[in-house]
Design an enzyme around this catalytic site. Structure first.
Site, mmCIF file in Angstrom:
data_model
loop_
_atom_site.group_PDB
_atom_site.id
_atom_site.type_symbol
_atom_site.label_atom_id
_atom_site.label_comp_id
_atom_site.label_asym_id
_atom_site.label_seq_id
_atom_site.Cartn_x
_atom_site.Cartn_y
_atom_site.Cartn_z
ATOM 1 N N HIS A 220 68.575 -15.247 -18.727
ATOM 2 C CA HIS A 220 69.995 -15.648 -18.814
ATOM 3 C C HIS A 220 70.377 -16.322 -17.487
ATOM 4 O O HIS A 220 69.758 -17.313 -17.106
ATOM 5 C CB HIS A 220 70.802 -14.379 -19.131
ATOM 6 N N HIS A 259 67.023 -22.744 -25.362
ATOM 7 C CA HIS A 259 68.321 -22.073 -25.523
ATOM 8 C C HIS A 259 68.391 -21.460 -26.917
ATOM 9 O O HIS A 259 67.881 -22.047 -27.863
ATOM 10 C CB HIS A 259 69.462 -23.089 -25.332
ATOM 11 N N ASP A 313 71.023 -24.278 -16.678
ATOM 12 C CA ASP A 313 70.411 -23.814 -15.431
ATOM 13 C C ASP A 313 69.431 -24.816 -14.823
ATOM 14 O O ASP A 313 68.959 -24.625 -13.707
ATOM 15 C CB ASP A 313 69.658 -22.488 -15.674
HETATM 16 C C1 LIG Z 1 72.693 -19.666 -19.050
HETATM 17 C C2 LIG Z 1 71.621 -19.309 -19.943
HETATM 18 O O1 LIG Z 1 71.444 -18.161 -20.237
HETATM 19 S S1 LIG Z 1 70.722 -20.555 -20.602
HETATM 20 C C3 LIG Z 1 69.108 -19.843 -20.803
HETATM 21 C C4 LIG Z 1 68.473 -19.582 -19.461
HETATM 22 N N1 LIG Z 1 67.111 -19.064 -19.620
HETATM 23 C C5 LIG Z 1 66.018 -19.792 -19.359
HETATM 24 O O2 LIG Z 1 66.074 -20.935 -18.959
HETATM 25 C C6 LIG Z 1 64.702 -19.059 -19.517
HETATM 26 C C7 LIG Z 1 63.695 -19.882 -20.306
HETATM 27 N N2 LIG Z 1 64.097 -19.990 -21.691
HETATM 28 C C8 LIG Z 1 63.840 -18.979 -22.587
HETATM 29 O O3 LIG Z 1 63.246 -17.955 -22.273
HETATM 30 C C9 LIG Z 1 64.313 -19.144 -24.021
HETATM 31 O O4 LIG Z 1 64.448 -20.503 -24.332
HETATM 32 C C10 LIG Z 1 65.633 -18.380 -24.302
HETATM 33 C C11 LIG Z 1 65.393 -16.888 -24.107
HETATM 34 C C12 LIG Z 1 66.726 -18.867 -23.358
HETATM 35 C C13 LIG Z 1 66.144 -18.639 -25.711
HETATM 36 O O5 LIG Z 1 65.123 -18.629 -26.597
HETATM 37 P P1 LIG Z 1 65.078 -17.805 -27.978
HETATM 38 O O6 LIG Z 1 66.027 -18.363 -28.928
HETATM 39 O O7 LIG Z 1 65.203 -16.337 -27.718
HETATM 40 O O8 LIG Z 1 63.657 -18.181 -28.411
HETATM 41 P P2 LIG Z 1 62.292 -17.475 -28.031
HETATM 42 O O9 LIG Z 1 62.249 -16.994 -26.611
HETATM 43 O O10 LIG Z 1 62.054 -16.478 -29.104
HETATM 44 O O11 LIG Z 1 61.312 -18.711 -28.151
HETATM 45 C C14 LIG Z 1 60.953 -19.340 -29.369
HETATM 46 C C15 LIG Z 1 59.663 -20.110 -29.142
HETATM 47 O O12 LIG Z 1 59.909 -21.175 -28.224
HETATM 48 C C16 LIG Z 1 59.163 -20.970 -27.039
HETATM 49 N N3 LIG Z 1 60.018 -21.195 -25.877
HETATM 50 C C17 LIG Z 1 61.342 -20.936 -25.777
HETATM 51 N N4 LIG Z 1 61.770 -21.226 -24.546
HETATM 52 C C18 LIG Z 1 60.716 -21.677 -23.876
HETATM 53 C C19 LIG Z 1 60.534 -22.127 -22.551
HETATM 54 N N5 LIG Z 1 61.530 -22.113 -21.690
HETATM 55 N N6 LIG Z 1 59.306 -22.518 -22.171
HETATM 56 C C20 LIG Z 1 58.279 -22.520 -23.031
HETATM 57 N N7 LIG Z 1 58.392 -22.084 -24.312
HETATM 58 C C21 LIG Z 1 59.592 -21.687 -24.722
HETATM 59 C C22 LIG Z 1 58.743 -19.511 -27.050
HETATM 60 O O13 LIG Z 1 57.574 -19.268 -26.299
HETATM 61 C C23 LIG Z 1 58.575 -19.243 -28.515
HETATM 62 O O14 LIG Z 1 57.329 -19.733 -28.928
HETATM 63 P P3 LIG Z 1 56.472 -18.983 -30.077
HETATM 64 O O15 LIG Z 1 57.313 -19.102 -31.324
HETATM 65 O O16 LIG Z 1 55.199 -19.738 -30.116
HETATM 66 O O17 LIG Z 1 56.323 -17.546 -29.636
HETATM 67 O O1 LIG Z 2 74.970 -18.920 -24.455
HETATM 68 C C1 LIG Z 2 73.912 -18.435 -24.028
HETATM 69 O O2 LIG Z 2 73.139 -17.741 -24.718
HETATM 70 C C2 LIG Z 2 73.501 -18.669 -22.633
HETATM 71 C C3 LIG Z 2 74.278 -19.700 -21.925
HETATM 72 O O3 LIG Z 2 74.023 -20.884 -22.041
HETATM 73 C C4 LIG Z 2 75.414 -19.291 -21.140
HETATM 74 O O4 LIG Z 2 75.738 -18.098 -21.088
HETATM 75 O O5 LIG Z 2 76.053 -20.157 -20.501
#
Ligand SMILES: CC(=O)SCCNC(=O)CCNC(=O)[C@H](O)C(C)(C)COP(=O)(O)OP(=O)(O)OC[C@H]1O[C@@H](n2cnc3c(N)ncnc32)[C@H](O)[C@@H]1OP(=O)(O)O
Ligand SMILES: O=C([O-])CC(=O)C(=O)O
Length: 377
Positions: A220, A259, A313
């Site tokens: 996050h 995301h 981010d």
């Molecule tokens: C302000 C915020 O909170 S914005 C988000 C900030 N977080 C990040 O930047 C961390 C990196 N990103 C992530 O971990 C994810 O994209 C999340 C947790 C933000 C959201 O993803 P979710 O909807 O939960 O999807 P999930 O993590 O289940 O991923 C789905 C698939 O895409 C892939 N994937 C998702 N994000 C990424 C990534 N950043 N890099 C590589 N692969 C990714 C996963 O490995 C997964 O692959 P699989 O189906 O082969 O196992």
């Molecule tokens: O909405 C989300 O899951 C994460 C995000 O982009 C934020 O909190 O700004």
């Protein structure tokens, strides 16, 4: 077959007038107004008040709110002392969580849960988050705490308390825009956490302390700091393709991309990319920006078809770095902005409260019996 909504994806648990997101089209609005217009025309103060009251304020309402924020900027002496006595080298999000929890002890109204009390506490929290975060940063760097000034904007005053000198109008405005872009975002993990705590009719400080803990994690708000760590690991723009390819081959996640809701693009990252480019141009195309461009291109080429694009981010860090903010403070800066969304969401949910209590599908043993300790292997 029992359906499990893993990660509560797509589950609607309440109604809200604050924020609308269309993830496939990259649309984000607050009170129906596009985020791009908020960023271009408004201020963090105005958006905060609009979120708290779920309507655009009049000029008089905004002036009153601004004066209230300014009047509440100073933090109690005990909180300053607490910050001074914290160990050095700590995680600033832990420090923020601890300081905000202690701040609650100094607020005589902290146990009040009426809408009026929640709103009054919110104003103090929005004002004082800035002072607390700047104080933590300075003390951790071995510097004196700088008292807030009432003649600067919320964004300008933060940069002043951090750097010990008044920012230029351009710097203050750039930071203001960054705060606007981070102020609220629907039912993200930290806002949901704040609401879960408030749904037990707990106090405002407990809600916000819970939310800080949720924002801290690298999936996050913690991702913005991790993007900077990644940029330093990549080192030079021509290393970006190999670095990302290796990570993806090892099935590791790339920070700052992907995301839960945006599966096309995050409109905030587009705005931030433009400002990151401006900052980079000013310095003759910084290394960081070129690395980010190359990472974005490689990610989109490799996994863009799976809906993975830069999120908010990804580009924020290079903008913060230009304003003198160290990477360890990127996530606290996120909290500095998101405090408005947390407070507004708690107030909104409290007006139509229902205890949040989902369920888990039981997959454990059945018909088991207690075995005395002495009889266990
Ligand atoms: C302000 C915020 O909170 S914005 C988000 C900030 N977080 C990040 O930047 C961390 C990196 N990103 C992530 O971990 C994810 O994209 C999340 C947790 C933000 C959201 O993803 P979710 O909807 O939960 O999807 P999930 O993590 O289940 O991923 C789905 C698939 O895409 C892939 N994937 C998702 N994000 C990424 C990534 N950043 N890099 C590589 N692969 C990714 C996963 O490995 C997964 O692959 P699989 O189906 O082969 O196992
Ligand atoms: O909405 C989300 O899951 C994460 C995000 O982009 C934020 O909190 O700004």
């Amino acid at each position: 077959m029992t359906q499990i909504a893993k990660g509560l994806e797509g589950v609607l648990f309440t109604e809200s007038k604050l924020t609308f997101i269309n993830g496939s089209e990259g649309i984000l609005t607050h009170l129906g107004i596009p985020i791009q217009e908020w960023a271009e025309k408004s201020t963090f103060e105005e958006l905060s008040l609009a979120l708290l009251d779920t309507e655009l304020p009049t000029a008089a309402e905004l002036a009153k709110f601004d004066a209230e924020l300014k009047a509440n900027r100073a933090i109690p002496r005990e909180v300053e002392d607490l910050i001074r006595n914290m160990p050095r080298g700590i995680n600033p999000m832990q420090a923020l969580r601890t300081a905000v929890s202690y701040l609650g002890l100094t607020d005589k109204e902290s146990e009040e849960v009426t809408p009026e009390a929640r709103r009054a506490i919110s104003i103090r929290l929005i004002a004082q988050f800035s002072t607390i975060i700047a104080a933590i940063n300075r003390v951790q760097e071995g510097q004196d705490i700088i008292a807030p000034r009432a003649d600067l904007t919320h964004a300008g005053n933060y940069l002043y308390m951090l750097n010990g000198k008044e920012p230029t109008p351009e710097q203050a405005r750039l930071f203001d825009i960054a705060l606007i872009l981070h102020a609220d975002h629907g039912m993200n993990a930290s806002t949901f956490t704040a609401i879960a705590t408030s749904s037990t009719i707990s106090d405002m400080y407990s809600c916000i302390v819970s939310a800080i803990g949720a924002l801290k994690g690298p999936l996050h708000g913690g991702a913005n700091e991790q993007v900077m760590v990644m940029l330093d690991e990549v080192g030079t723009p021509d290393n970006a393709v190999d670095y990302i390819t290796d990570k993806l081959n090892r099935k590791e996640k790339i920070m700052g991309v992907g995301h839960r809701v945006y599966k096309n693009f995050d409109p905030r990252s587009r705005v931030l990319r433009d400002y990151a480019a401006l900052v980079a141009d000013k310095e003759g195309k910084s290394n960081y920006y070129q690395i980010l461009e190359n990472i974005e291109k490689t990610v989109v080429d490799r996994i863009g078809d799976r809906g993975i694009y830069p999120n908010v981010d990804f580009y924020s860090g290079t903008v913060y770095a230009d304003l003198g903010i160290k990477k360890e403070y990127f996530t606290p800066i996120f909290a500095l902005a998101r405090i408005s969304g947390w407070c507004a969401s708690v107030i909104e949910y409290s007006q139509n409260n229902r205890l949040l209590r989902p369920d888990a599908y039981y997959i454990g043993k059945s018909n088991a019996h207690y075995v005395d300790l002495k009889d266990r292997q």
